[in-house]
Design a protein around this motif. Structure first.
Motif, mmCIF file in Angstrom:
data_model
loop_
_atom_site.group_PDB
_atom_site.id
_atom_site.type_symbol
_atom_site.label_atom_id
_atom_site.label_comp_id
_atom_site.label_asym_id
_atom_site.label_seq_id
_atom_site.Cartn_x
_atom_site.Cartn_y
_atom_site.Cartn_z
ATOM 1 N N PRO A 143 -37.482 23.054 -53.595
ATOM 2 C CA PRO A 143 -38.471 23.507 -54.586
ATOM 3 C C PRO A 143 -39.750 22.672 -54.500
ATOM 4 C CG PRO A 143 -36.305 23.218 -55.587
ATOM 5 C CD PRO A 143 -36.226 22.652 -54.192
ATOM 6 N N PHE A 144 -40.856 23.286 -54.839
ATOM 7 C CA PHE A 144 -42.159 22.629 -54.748
ATOM 8 C C PHE A 144 -42.167 21.294 -55.491
ATOM 9 C CE2 PHE A 144 -46.468 21.846 -56.371
ATOM 10 C CZ PHE A 144 -47.136 21.704 -55.162
ATOM 11 N N VAL A 145 -41.630 21.259 -56.704
ATOM 12 C CA VAL A 145 -41.665 20.031 -57.506
ATOM 13 C C VAL A 145 -40.911 18.901 -56.795
ATOM 14 C CG1 VAL A 145 -39.643 20.576 -58.953
ATOM 15 C CG2 VAL A 145 -41.459 19.103 -59.843
ATOM 16 N N SER B 287 -50.313 13.330 -42.801
ATOM 17 C CA SER B 287 -50.273 14.324 -41.734
ATOM 18 C C SER B 287 -48.846 14.855 -41.543
ATOM 19 C CB SER B 287 -50.792 13.707 -40.432
ATOM 20 O OG SER B 287 -50.686 14.624 -39.381
ATOM 21 N N GLN B 288 -47.863 13.970 -41.564
ATOM 22 C CA GLN B 288 -46.465 14.382 -41.422
ATOM 23 C C GLN B 288 -46.051 15.300 -42.566
ATOM 24 O OE1 GLN B 288 -44.788 10.445 -41.274
ATOM 25 N NE2 GLN B 288 -44.799 10.375 -39.031
ATOM 26 N N ILE B 289 -46.476 14.967 -43.771
ATOM 27 C CA ILE B 289 -46.161 15.794 -44.945
ATOM 28 C C ILE B 289 -46.788 17.169 -44.782
ATOM 29 C CG2 ILE B 289 -46.592 16.074 -47.419
ATOM 30 C CD1 ILE B 289 -46.405 12.928 -47.554
ATOM 31 N N SER B 290 -48.036 17.194 -44.386
ATOM 32 C CA SER B 290 -48.768 18.444 -44.211
ATOM 33 C C SER B 290 -48.127 19.333 -43.145
ATOM 34 C CB SER B 290 -50.219 18.138 -43.846
ATOM 35 O OG SER B 290 -50.936 19.319 -43.643
ATOM 36 N N GLU B 291 -47.684 18.715 -42.061
ATOM 37 C CA GLU B 291 -47.088 19.470 -40.955
ATOM 38 C C GLU B 291 -45.819 20.212 -41.357
ATOM 39 O OE1 GLU B 291 -46.463 16.890 -37.590
ATOM 40 O OE2 GLU B 291 -48.592 16.385 -37.480
ATOM 41 N N VAL B 292 -45.011 19.637 -42.245
ATOM 42 C CA VAL B 292 -43.730 20.264 -42.597
ATOM 43 C C VAL B 292 -43.796 21.099 -43.870
ATOM 44 C CG1 VAL B 292 -42.391 18.485 -41.413
ATOM 45 C CG2 VAL B 292 -42.855 18.253 -43.862
ATOM 46 N N ALA B 293 -44.862 20.984 -44.610
ATOM 47 C CA ALA B 293 -44.948 21.657 -45.916
ATOM 48 C C ALA B 293 -44.740 23.160 -45.814
ATOM 49 C CB ALA B 293 -46.283 21.358 -46.588
ATOM 50 N N ARG B 294 -45.295 23.787 -44.815
ATOM 51 C CA ARG B 294 -45.242 25.247 -44.736
ATOM 52 C C ARG B 294 -43.837 25.793 -44.567
ATOM 53 N NH1 ARG B 294 -44.909 26.650 -39.287
ATOM 54 N NH2 ARG B 294 -45.580 24.960 -37.940
ATOM 55 N N TYR B 295 -42.926 25.030 -43.956
ATOM 56 C CA TYR B 295 -41.572 25.552 -43.797
ATOM 57 C C TYR B 295 -40.519 24.813 -44.625
ATOM 58 C CZ TYR B 295 -41.129 21.888 -40.203
ATOM 59 O OH TYR B 295 -41.128 20.698 -39.520
ATOM 60 N N GLU B 296 -40.883 23.735 -45.290
ATOM 61 C CA GLU B 296 -39.921 23.002 -46.108
ATOM 62 C C GLU B 296 -39.916 23.430 -47.577
ATOM 63 O OE1 GLU B 296 -37.546 20.876 -45.353
ATOM 64 O OE2 GLU B 296 -38.016 20.499 -43.264
ATOM 65 N N GLN C 176 -40.161 9.909 -44.155
ATOM 66 C CA GLN C 176 -40.236 11.349 -43.922
ATOM 67 C C GLN C 176 -39.183 12.133 -44.710
ATOM 68 O OE1 GLN C 176 -41.156 12.698 -39.949
ATOM 69 N NE2 GLN C 176 -41.664 10.615 -39.325
ATOM 70 N N THR C 177 -39.121 11.872 -46.008
ATOM 71 C CA THR C 177 -38.180 12.607 -46.854
ATOM 72 C C THR C 177 -38.571 14.070 -47.016
ATOM 73 O OG1 THR C 177 -39.322 12.039 -48.919
ATOM 74 C CG2 THR C 177 -37.575 10.539 -48.172
ATOM 75 N N THR C 178 -39.796 14.410 -46.662
ATOM 76 C CA THR C 178 -40.242 15.801 -46.749
ATOM 77 C C THR C 178 -39.775 16.614 -45.543
ATOM 78 O OG1 THR C 178 -42.346 15.180 -45.744
ATOM 79 C CG2 THR C 178 -42.266 15.292 -48.155
ATOM 80 N N ASN C 179 -39.224 15.970 -44.545
ATOM 81 C CA ASN C 179 -38.775 16.644 -43.338
ATOM 82 C C ASN C 179 -37.248 16.690 -43.321
ATOM 83 O OD1 ASN C 179 -38.069 17.384 -40.698
ATOM 84 N ND2 ASN C 179 -39.869 16.390 -39.827
ATOM 85 N N SER C 180 -36.678 17.869 -43.539
ATOM 86 C CA SER C 180 -35.223 18.022 -43.614
ATOM 87 C C SER C 180 -34.510 17.563 -42.351
ATOM 88 C CB SER C 180 -34.851 19.481 -43.885
ATOM 89 O OG SER C 180 -35.331 19.887 -45.132
ATOM 90 N N ALA C 181 -35.174 17.644 -41.226
ATOM 91 C CA ALA C 181 -34.559 17.238 -39.968
ATOM 92 C C ALA C 181 -34.478 15.718 -39.821
ATOM 93 C CB ALA C 181 -35.344 17.825 -38.792
#
Length: 186
Positions: A34-36, A7-16, A57-62
């Motif tokens: 980048p996507f990869v 869920s956390q990954i999904s939440e940030v995907a659109r802007y990360e 949460q490495t997918t979340n830059s913040a």
């Protein structure tokens, strides 16, 4: 849990992810990946969640920590180079630059993994010594005692200890001094 990490990954995907159309938040536009790389980070978050019960949460830059990004990069490089070395065994024999780069990155992966496992093991042991009992649950007991009778191992983790390492530590399956080494690259 895995569901929470996804869920956390999904939440940030659109802007990360770079190249997305949602550039409305200017504070994140310079942090796009980048996507990869986002996929690599997502995989790391999921594996980390299985091992330690929570996502870094490495997918979340913040929220990402520099050492977690370094691990993801090192692991990706090491595994990419593994493919090169498998197709050309002389890389290892002659200790080429490719092999040297693989060794440096794999050493970083093992050091990071070992450190995280040992730190987590200390935390689990400290909680156990404080009489905070972390109950473990097997998939079979989830079927017998579970809310929905699910045979899903993710459900077993959800109903029991939140991590693989916690489960191993609580059952004394692996000696403390070997646990970090065994789980290092994970």
């Amino acid at each position: 849990s895995i569901a929470q990490a996804a869920s956390q990954i999904s939440e940030v995907a659109r802007y990360e992810i770079s190249g997305s159309d949602d550039d409305n938040s200017s504070n994140n536009s310079n942090k796009k990946v980048p996507f990869v790389d986002f996929v690599s980070r997502s995989a790391f978050d999921m594996f980390y969640t299985v091992m330690y019960g929570e996502s870094p949460q490495t997918t979340n830059s913040a929220k990402v920590k520099p050492e977690d990004i370094e691990f993801v990069k090192s692991a990706k490089t090491a595994f990419d180079l593994t493919g090169v070395m498998l197709t050309n065994p002389f890389e290892k024999v002659f200790q080429t630059d490719t092999f040297q780069e693989f060794s440096v990155n794999m050493d970083k992966v093992m050091e990071f993994g070992n450190e995280k496992a040992v730190d987590y093991l200390k935390q689990v042991r400290q909680e156990s010594n404080s009489e905070v009992v972390v109950e473990t649950t097997t998939a079979a007991s989830v079927v017998e005692d579970g809310e929905d009778g699910s045979k899903c191992p993710v459900q077993a983790l959800k109903n029991g200890s939140n991590s693989l390492i916690g489960r191993l530590a609580n059952k004394d399956v692996v000696p403390d001094d070997e646990l970090g080494t065994l789980t290092g690259p994970m």
